[in-house]
Motif scaffolding. Structure first.
Motif, PDB file in Angstrom:
ATOM      1  N   LEU A  87     -20.497 -40.107  16.958  1.00 43.00           N
ATOM      2  CA  LEU A  87     -21.001 -38.290  17.618  1.00 43.00           C
ATOM      3  C   LEU A  87     -20.451 -38.400  18.976  1.00 43.00           C
ATOM      4  N   ILE A  88     -19.519 -37.394  19.307  1.00 44.77           N
ATOM      5  CA  ILE A  88     -19.835 -37.022  20.944  1.00 44.77           C
ATOM      6  C   ILE A  88     -20.983 -36.129  21.440  1.00 44.77           C
ATOM      7  N   VAL A  89     -20.905 -36.189  22.253  1.00 44.67           N
ATOM      8  CA  VAL A  89     -22.074 -34.823  22.741  1.00 44.67           C
ATOM      9  C   VAL A  89     -21.331 -34.730  24.133  1.00 44.67           C
ATOM     10  N   GLY A  90     -21.879 -33.090  24.627  1.00 46.83           N
ATOM     11  CA  GLY A  90     -21.177 -32.441  25.954  1.00 46.83           C
ATOM     12  C   GLY A  90     -21.088 -31.241  25.989  1.00 46.83           C
ATOM     13  N   GLY A  91     -21.700 -30.992  27.223  1.00 44.63           N
ATOM     14  CA  GLY A  91     -21.800 -29.808  27.134  1.00 44.63           C
ATOM     15  C   GLY A  91     -23.247 -29.772  28.216  1.00 44.63           C
ATOM     16  N   GLY A  92     -23.511 -29.504  29.635  1.00 48.59           N
ATOM     17  CA  GLY A  92     -24.787 -29.285  30.146  1.00 48.59           C
ATOM     18  C   GLY A  92     -25.130 -30.460  31.082  1.00 48.59           C
ATOM     19  N   ILE A 127       1.571 -39.208  19.759  1.00 51.44           N
ATOM     20  CA  ILE A 127       0.800 -39.258  20.211  1.00 51.44           C
ATOM     21  C   ILE A 127      -0.323 -39.111  19.161  1.00 51.44           C
ATOM     22  N   GLU A 128      -1.553 -39.873  18.864  1.00 52.34           N
ATOM     23  CA  GLU A 128      -2.125 -40.875  17.868  1.00 52.34           C
ATOM     24  C   GLU A 128      -3.467 -39.469  17.857  1.00 52.34           C
ATOM     25  N   PRO A 129      -3.287 -38.705  16.441  1.00 48.73           N
ATOM     26  CA  PRO A 129      -4.512 -38.164  16.137  1.00 48.73           C
ATOM     27  C   PRO A 129      -5.248 -38.952  15.960  1.00 48.73           C
ATOM     28  N   ILE A 130      -6.756 -38.699  16.373  1.00 50.10           N
ATOM     29  CA  ILE A 130      -8.356 -38.310  16.409  1.00 50.10           C
ATOM     30  C   ILE A 130      -8.981 -37.277  15.892  1.00 50.10           C
ATOM     31  N   SER A 131      -8.802 -37.754  14.058  1.00 49.50           N
ATOM     32  CA  SER A 131     -10.061 -36.085  13.519  1.00 49.50           C
ATOM     33  C   SER A 131     -11.246 -36.206  14.058  1.00 49.50           C
ATOM     34  N   MET A 132     -11.797 -34.695  14.259  1.00 45.94           N
ATOM     35  CA  MET A 132     -12.768 -34.677  14.829  1.00 45.94           C
ATOM     36  C   MET A 132     -13.395 -32.913  14.302  1.00 45.94           C
ATOM     37  N   ALA A 133     -14.151 -32.970  14.288  1.00 42.13           N
ATOM     38  CA  ALA A 133     -15.349 -31.966  13.641  1.00 42.13           C
ATOM     39  C   ALA A 133     -16.215 -31.202  15.266  1.00 42.13           C
ATOM     40  N   TYR A 134     -15.304 -30.172  15.006  1.00 46.91           N
ATOM     41  CA  TYR A 134     -15.858 -29.767  16.383  1.00 46.91           C
ATOM     42  C   TYR A 134     -17.143 -28.319  16.479  1.00 46.91           C
ATOM     43  N   LEU A 135     -18.131 -28.728  16.774  1.00 47.93           N
ATOM     44  CA  LEU A 135     -19.420 -27.867  16.182  1.00 47.93           C
ATOM     45  C   LEU A 135     -20.229 -27.425  17.552  1.00 47.93           C
ATOM     46  N   ILE A 136     -20.084 -25.738  17.916  1.00 47.77           N
ATOM     47  CA  ILE A 136     -20.735 -25.286  18.872  1.00 47.77           C
ATOM     48  C   ILE A 136     -21.666 -24.825  18.219  1.00 47.77           C
ATOM     49  N   VAL A 137     -22.996 -25.600  19.324  1.00 52.92           N
ATOM     50  CA  VAL A 137     -24.495 -24.437  19.733  1.00 52.92           C
ATOM     51  C   VAL A 137     -24.667 -23.772  20.851  1.00 52.92           C
ATOM     52  N   GLU A 138     -25.458 -22.755  20.616  1.00 54.25           N
ATOM     53  CA  GLU A 138     -26.428 -21.984  21.664  1.00 54.25           C
ATOM     54  C   GLU A 138     -25.968 -23.199  22.759  1.00 54.25           C
ATOM     55  N   PRO A 139     -26.226 -22.255  24.553  1.00 51.99           N
ATOM     56  CA  PRO A 139     -24.969 -21.408  24.357  1.00 51.99           C
ATOM     57  C   PRO A 139     -23.961 -20.743  23.917  1.00 51.99           C
ATOM     58  N   MET A 180     -13.634 -36.067   8.431  1.00 55.22           N
ATOM     59  CA  MET A 180     -13.071 -36.206  10.150  1.00 55.22           C
ATOM     60  C   MET A 180     -13.786 -37.201  10.469  1.00 55.22           C
ATOM     61  N   HIS A 181     -12.658 -38.428  11.252  1.00 55.51           N
ATOM     62  CA  HIS A 181     -13.896 -39.690  12.029  1.00 55.51           C
ATOM     63  C   HIS A 181     -15.110 -39.170  12.846  1.00 55.51           C
ATOM     64  N   TYR A 182     -14.739 -38.262  13.535  1.00 52.60           N
ATOM     65  CA  TYR A 182     -15.184 -37.643  14.896  1.00 52.60           C
ATOM     66  C   TYR A 182     -16.336 -36.899  14.954  1.00 52.60           C
ATOM     67  N   THR A 183     -17.215 -36.441  15.224  1.00 55.47           N
ATOM     68  CA  THR A 183     -18.481 -34.591  15.291  1.00 55.47           C
ATOM     69  C   THR A 183     -17.947 -34.786  16.541  1.00 55.47           C
ATOM     70  N   TYR A 184     -18.245 -34.151  17.626  1.00 50.13           N
ATOM     71  CA  TYR A 184     -18.753 -33.185  18.507  1.00 50.13           C
ATOM     72  C   TYR A 184     -19.801 -32.679  18.534  1.00 50.13           C
ATOM     73  N   LEU A 185     -20.855 -32.407  18.887  1.00 44.07           N
ATOM     74  CA  LEU A 185     -21.726 -31.277  19.752  1.00 44.07           C
ATOM     75  C   LEU A 185     -22.191 -30.609  20.780  1.00 44.07           C
ATOM     76  N   GLU A 186     -21.510 -29.423  20.858  1.00 47.37           N
ATOM     77  CA  GLU A 186     -21.167 -28.968  22.366  1.00 47.37           C
ATOM     78  C   GLU A 186     -22.322 -27.893  22.568  1.00 47.37           C
ATOM     79  N   ALA A 187     -21.756 -28.402  23.158  1.00 45.56           N
ATOM     80  CA  ALA A 187     -23.143 -27.339  24.316  1.00 45.56           C
ATOM     81  C   ALA A 187     -22.670 -25.958  24.998  1.00 45.56           C
ATOM     82  N   GLY A 188     -21.043 -26.193  25.749  1.00 46.12           N
ATOM     83  CA  GLY A 188     -20.449 -24.938  26.280  1.00 46.12           C
ATOM     84  C   GLY A 188     -20.553 -25.777  27.460  1.00 46.12           C
ATOM     85  N   SER A 189     -19.613 -25.347  28.264  1.00 45.72           N
ATOM     86  CA  SER A 189     -19.034 -26.322  29.590  1.00 45.72           C
ATOM     87  C   SER A 189     -19.795 -25.307  30.530  1.00 45.72           C
TER      88      SER A 189
END
Ligand SMILES: CC(C)=CCC/C(C)=C/CC/C(C)=C/CC/C(C)=C/COP(=O)(O)OP(=O)(O)O
Ligand SMILES: O=P(O)(O)OC[C@@H](O)CO
Ligand SMILES: [Mg+2]
Length: 247
Positions: free
Chosen positions: A199-204, A122-134, A167-176
């Motif tokens: 840049l990927i954005v998710g959560g809320g 399977i293809e790995p896509i390197s990513m920095a995962y960053l979790i923001v408040e909350p 890392m190719h991708y960055t994910y800004l995560e606010a939390g599911s």
């Protein structure tokens, strides 16, 4: 075409990518496949499969196999730990939770999962995962030193570190299920230093209007999970989100 190239091409040509997140722990494999099918009809670009509370093994494999019966959209693993790797996916967000206090989420799960990725092809896509408040459940499980919501400079610092680490991708995560997604100010500041890195954005994110604000601020890809689990008409909800973020 590889999945990373596929996503990048859509980001370039259509402005923004939409990713549907399915948590294998939240429904049966057949129900997951129905959501994926409905999301594909609505115009989503790919299906992410993963959960922070660790549904791996048979449930994960079955969920992927059923999804693949129902749609041709690429499947991308979004693992909460090394058990979130399945050979039935097309790709994996091979991520490190850069703002975790726990080495397990920075390198150990990656080391334990890497041989499975290698053997299965399977293809790995390197990513920095960053979790923001909350930060939600994933912030707690991942023992994140949460980035304060109104400190974009801290998100920028971590995003740059991820980029310089390759890392190719960055994910800004606010939390599911967060009350609100990361702010447009933070998204804009991070995208500014990332340049061509995605840049990927998710959560809320629950509606087209909010998704559009994130996209206009600089998000290349938008992730939605919870709202699709709650929607009675997934295709219509995806149409709303997709039409708001695409050129
Ligand atoms: C690359 C490999 C093999 C592992 C990476 C392991 C890392 C870095 C995990 C980060 C911390 C973590 C627990 C991430 C989970 C992310 C995720 C799948 C969130 C999904 O959110 P939901 O499943 O909707 O959230 P709930 O579980 O709260 O519903
Ligand atoms: O469930 P939602 O709030 O859409 O969040 C999606 C994703 O960012 C969680 O990892
Ligand atoms: Mg969930």
């Amino acid at each position: 075409m590889q999945v990373e190239e596929y996503l990048n091409k859509i980001a370039e040509s259509e402005g923004t990518v939409h990713l549907t997140l399915i948590d294998p722990a939240s429904q049966t494999p057949d129900e997951a496949a129905e959501i994926a099918h409905a999301a594909a009809l609505g115009g989503t670009d790919a299906i992410m499969v993963g959960g922070s509370t660790g549904a791996g093994g048979v449930i994960l494999d079955q969920t992927l196999l059923k999804i693949k019966e129902k749609t041709d959209k690429p499947t991308i693993l979004f693992p909460g730990n090394a058990s979130g790797v399945s050979r039935y996916a097309d790709a994996i967000f091979f991520m490190s939770l850069l703002n975790s206090r726990d080495i397990n989420f920075i390198t150990t799960n990656q080391a334990m999962g890497a041989p499975v990725v290698y053997k299965s092809g399977i293809e790995p896509i390197s990513m920095a995962y960053l979790i923001v408040e909350p930060g939600g459940t994933v912030g707690w499980v991942g023992d994140a030193k949460l980035i304060p919501k109104h400190k974009p400079e801290l998100a920028v610092a971590y995003a740059l570190a991820g980029k310089y680490l390759g890392m190719h991708y960055t994910y800004l995560e606010a939390g599911s299920g967060a009350d609100a997604p990361v702010t447009p100010e933070m998204i804009g500041a991070v995208k500014h230093v990332l340049g061509d890195n995605k840049l990927i954005v998710g959560g809320g994110i629950r509606d087209g209007e909010t998704a559009k604000l994130c996209a206009l601020a600089g998000a290349d890809m938008i992730v939605t999970g919870t709202i699709l689990e709650e929607s009675s008409n997934v295709t219509a909800k995806i149409e709303e989100l997709v039409s708001a973020i695409k050129k």
